[in-house]
Design a protein around this motif. Structure first.
Motif, PDB file in Angstrom:
ATOM      1  N   VAL A 142      40.238  40.746  43.486  1.00  0.00           N
ATOM      2  CA  VAL A 142      39.636  40.364  42.204  1.00  0.00           C
ATOM      3  C   VAL A 142      39.919  38.899  41.895  1.00  0.00           C
ATOM      4  N   CYS A 143      41.121  38.452  42.225  1.00  0.00           N
ATOM      5  CA  CYS A 143      41.506  37.064  41.973  1.00  0.00           C
ATOM      6  C   CYS A 143      40.704  36.095  42.848  1.00  0.00           C
TER       7      CYS A 143
ATOM      8  N   TRP B 271      36.722  36.441  41.828  1.00  0.00           N
ATOM      9  CA  TRP B 271      36.538  36.757  40.415  1.00  0.00           C
ATOM     10  C   TRP B 271      35.115  36.460  39.924  1.00  0.00           C
ATOM     11  N   LYS B 272      34.456  35.474  40.545  1.00  0.00           N
ATOM     12  CA  LYS B 272      33.078  35.164  40.138  1.00  0.00           C
ATOM     13  C   LYS B 272      32.146  36.329  40.415  1.00  0.00           C
TER      14      LYS B 272
ATOM     15  N   PHE C 176      33.095  39.312  37.812  1.00  0.00           N
ATOM     16  CA  PHE C 176      32.838  39.064  36.391  1.00  0.00           C
ATOM     17  C   PHE C 176      31.547  38.282  36.196  1.00  0.00           C
TER      18      PHE C 176
END
Length: 285
Positions: free
Chosen positions: A62-63, A66-67, A70
């Protein structure tokens, strides 16, 4: 550090988890060898620990991406589109993840007891490591490097999700199964690997929550509270190592393909078989 694992054991196991979870080498097989070398007893907490620290690995994906996680699709659509089509278009990334996740979620619930039974067989893990390794020696030639023009559709996502179900057999490797599934759908090695990482988030999160819930239902509240520091350290280490492993893997596999991982799987599987043949107790944790 109090509890079932020492600080050293916690860090080593978390490093192995972070390194192997997203590589096509089977984290299960590596856990067998690591826990045997460390002399770790297969307690209820240790069994749960190897699943719970997957949460740290999930956060690394996710890190890094992240684009993707989200981001909503705001490209315009024709005026006559139905509300359902508009919704699916806007949440396209999440929808495709869900489509790919469903097969493993359904089969995982239906055959959870059978999967747990296979986890008890070290031989199954070793044989699947070797078999998968042999396949990986030739998968680049079989599938090529795909095409940059290939679009990840719902149908392709579902197909990759079906491949993920193969990884329910211990030793296959979830990463290997989903990457091969992506390559079979003409995705490039890089795109197949990245979607494999994305699909790991709901899959591993569901597995982690399931194991946590099962532990609590079996009266594991005290076990968790006693080993809380161990869980925190394990997740932090797994997160950091997984970040580095993902960056390395994407760069390596884009340039060199999967042959090196194939030979590595064959070596690890052979080591497990030899150790088992020599009478070592390799009970899975």
């Amino acid at each position: 550090m109090e509890g079932d694992l020492s600080l050293f054991q916690t860090i080593v196991i978390a490093i192995v988890e972070g390194l192997t979870e997203f590589l096509p080498v089977s984290s299960t097989g590596h856990m067998i060898i690591t826990q045997h070398i460390l002399g770790v007893e297969s307690t209820d907490f240790v069994k749960a620990f190897t699943f719970i620290i997957q949460f740290g690995a999930i956060l690394s994906v996710v890190c890094l991406y992240w684009k993707n996680f989200f981001h909503l699709n705001h490209t315009p659509m024709p005026e006559n589109c139905t509300p359902v089509k508009r919704f699916l278009h806007k949440y396209d990334f999440y929808w495709k993840l869900l489509v790919a996740f469903i097969p493993a979620a359904v089969l995982g619930l239906l055959f959870s007891d059978m999967i747990d039974a296979m986890l008890e067989s070290v031989t199954v893990v070793a044989v699947m490591l070797i078999a998968g390794g042999i396949f990986m020696l030739f998968c680049d030639k079989i599938f090529g490097n795909g095409s940059e023009k290939t679009v990840l559709t719902e149908k392709r996502s579902f197909f990759i999700g079906l491949f993920q179900c193969i990884s329910m057999i211990p030793g296959v490797s979830r990463s290997m199964a989903t990457i091969v599934g992506g390559m079979a759908q003409k995705l490039t090695r890089k795109k197949a690997a990245e979607f494999s990482f994305f699909l790991a988030v709901p899959t591993m999160f569901a597995a982690t929550v399931y194991k946590m819930a099962k532990l609590f239902m079996d009266g594991g509240t005290e076990i968790i509270s006693t080993n809380l520091t161990t869980l925190i350290v394990g997740n932090v280490v797994a997160f950091i190592v997984a970040l580095l492993a993902i960056k390395f893997f994407i760069s390596f596999v884009t340039k060199y393909g999967f042959v090196a991982f194939g030979w590595y799987r064959i070596i690890v599987g052979s080591i497990i078989l030899i150790m088992s043949f020599l009478g070592y107790n390799l009970e899975l944790a």
